[in-house]
Design an enzyme around this catalytic site. Sequence first.
Site, PDB file in Angstrom:
ATOM      1  N   GLU A 101      -6.420 -16.247  -5.132  1.00 29.32           N
ATOM      2  CA  GLU A 101      -5.108 -16.818  -4.869  1.00 29.32           C
ATOM      3  C   GLU A 101      -5.174 -17.806  -3.711  1.00 29.32           C
ATOM      4  OE1 GLU A 101      -2.870 -12.600  -5.853  1.00 29.32           O
ATOM      5  OE2 GLU A 101      -2.756 -13.471  -3.865  1.00 29.32           O
ATOM      6  N   CYS A 114      -3.215 -21.865   2.562  1.00 29.63           N
ATOM      7  CA  CYS A 114      -3.858 -20.583   2.837  1.00 29.63           C
ATOM      8  C   CYS A 114      -4.902 -20.368   1.738  1.00 29.63           C
ATOM      9  CB  CYS A 114      -2.796 -19.480   2.833  1.00 29.63           C
ATOM     10  SG  CYS A 114      -3.476 -17.842   3.073  1.00 29.63           S
ATOM     11  N   CYS A 121     -12.331  -8.067  -1.820  1.00 26.69           N
ATOM     12  CA  CYS A 121     -12.727  -7.872  -0.431  1.00 26.69           C
ATOM     13  C   CYS A 121     -13.259  -6.461  -0.259  1.00 26.69           C
ATOM     14  CB  CYS A 121     -11.535  -8.091   0.493  1.00 26.69           C
ATOM     15  SG  CYS A 121     -11.969  -7.957   2.241  1.00 26.69           S
ATOM     16  N   CYS A 125      -8.666  -2.708   3.862  1.00 27.27           N
ATOM     17  CA  CYS A 125      -7.513  -2.489   4.741  1.00 27.27           C
ATOM     18  C   CYS A 125      -6.411  -1.819   3.919  1.00 27.27           C
ATOM     19  CB  CYS A 125      -7.014  -3.810   5.324  1.00 27.27           C
ATOM     20  SG  CYS A 125      -8.279  -4.681   6.275  1.00 27.27           S
ATOM     21  N   CYS A 128      -3.302  -3.723   2.218  1.00 26.57           N
ATOM     22  CA  CYS A 128      -3.597  -5.009   1.577  1.00 26.57           C
ATOM     23  C   CYS A 128      -3.923  -4.849   0.096  1.00 26.57           C
ATOM     24  CB  CYS A 128      -4.781  -5.649   2.303  1.00 26.57           C
ATOM     25  SG  CYS A 128      -5.424  -7.098   1.480  1.00 26.57           S
ATOM     26  N   CYS A 359      -1.045 -11.267   0.422  1.00 28.30           N
ATOM     27  CA  CYS A 359      -2.415 -11.329  -0.065  1.00 28.30           C
ATOM     28  C   CYS A 359      -2.658 -10.404  -1.262  1.00 28.30           C
ATOM     29  CB  CYS A 359      -3.302 -10.940   1.109  1.00 28.30           C
ATOM     30  SG  CYS A 359      -5.018 -10.907   0.758  1.00 28.30           S
TER      31      CYS A 359
HETATM   32  S1  SF4 Z   1      -6.478  -7.756   4.861  1.00 34.56           S
HETATM   33 FE1  SF4 Z   1      -7.229  -7.585   2.763  1.00 34.56          FE
HETATM   34  S2  SF4 Z   1      -8.392  -9.464   2.372  1.00 34.56           S
HETATM   35 FE2  SF4 Z   1      -8.092  -9.293   4.612  1.00 34.56          FE
HETATM   36  S3  SF4 Z   1      -9.941  -8.228   5.333  1.00 34.56           S
HETATM   37 FE3  SF4 Z   1      -8.418  -6.617   4.949  1.00 34.56          FE
HETATM   38  S4  SF4 Z   1      -8.804  -5.956   2.799  1.00 34.56           S
HETATM   39 FE4  SF4 Z   1      -9.855  -7.919   3.116  1.00 34.56          FE
END
Ligand code: SF4
Length: 381
Positions: A101, A114, A121, A125, A128, A359
Amino acid sequence: MPSATSTTSALVDLKGLLPEQLRALAIDLGEPAYRGDQLFTWIQQQGECSLAAMTNLPKRFREGLMAAGASVSHLQLLERRDSATGMAVKFLFEAEAGQIESVLIVDGDRRTACLSSQVGCALDCKFCATGRMGFKRNLGAGQIVDQLLQLHAAAAEHGDRVTNIVMMGMGEPLLNYDEVTQALRIIRHGDGPTAGPAVGGRRITISTAGYLPGILRLTEDDLNVGLAISLNATTDAIRERLMPINRKWPIADLLRAARGYFERKGRRVTFEYVLMDGVTDSDEDATRLAVLTRSLPCKINIIPYNELGASPGVEAVAFEDFRRPPKSRIEAFVRRLRESTGHTVTLRESRGSDIGAACGQLYRQQETRTREQPASVGVAG
Ligand code: SF4
């Protein structure tokens, strides 16, 4: 010299090469160096992706490039969503082994792109949507540049151009260091006849979840861009719960690295802080955040949590029990922080909650819809 190839492909992506690298390629193929500059202009200024269409280049040169496995990357657009407010446009691209994205954010005279650095990833997190996908692969420099070129084209529909870049889309950019910095070098390239997309280093920011080796490497790099650290908590116990990377590189390490970045580059680091109801938004959090950063030249960006499912048409996705705090709490947090530090404290409201601009949200909705459709029905183009 940085890698000229995508990390998963043996093919040379010409969109991911600087003018000097294209000149060297031209010389290798028996052509004068200026043919490399012409290539750069075709790709980065004209947005041309077909070698066959670059008609002022000798046919033998174009054939030589093709025989050498050269191509020009172009991400296929799967879906575009324009925010009803006109403040954000979100793009979903096909990027081999997954989707990514990019978001164009409108704010006054600013047009901020962005961009994503990875498909998925690995950092997981807990707040996210991208973290839920897991890591699929790194993007090549050309694919990062291509996101910008496609967002430039969208901005041009309104007579605008992209003015700022944040590496804050999918992925941890510092875990794809070589390709990200190569892309940013291409993007910064704005001089003379080989001008590229030309966004200056002062208007480019790399945002990290706190990958310390990458921060230290960037500190020593001659690439001068802004650095944002996604802090999101004021104690290691809370941060570890939200961001597992904190187990390896805790808050004190990040604060030290931020100071080092400032001392080396003369640029204040931005701390991003996501406010989550009952998790990171207490008065004690505000006080601790002030104490942690008081002696550090920095900026603080407060981002109220963007609840998935909070907007019409956006499917609900359960993310533990994270919620956006009430407005009064958000305002109290920001006020307290401003009163107790001399820092610039900004409150960044999501400009695209109606299009799933947090995100990984658009990807997840697309993925859900695709799963629900018969295999023969393609996704929106
Ligand atoms: S916020 Fe999401 S994209 Fe960013 S580092 Fe953490 S898991 Fe990865």
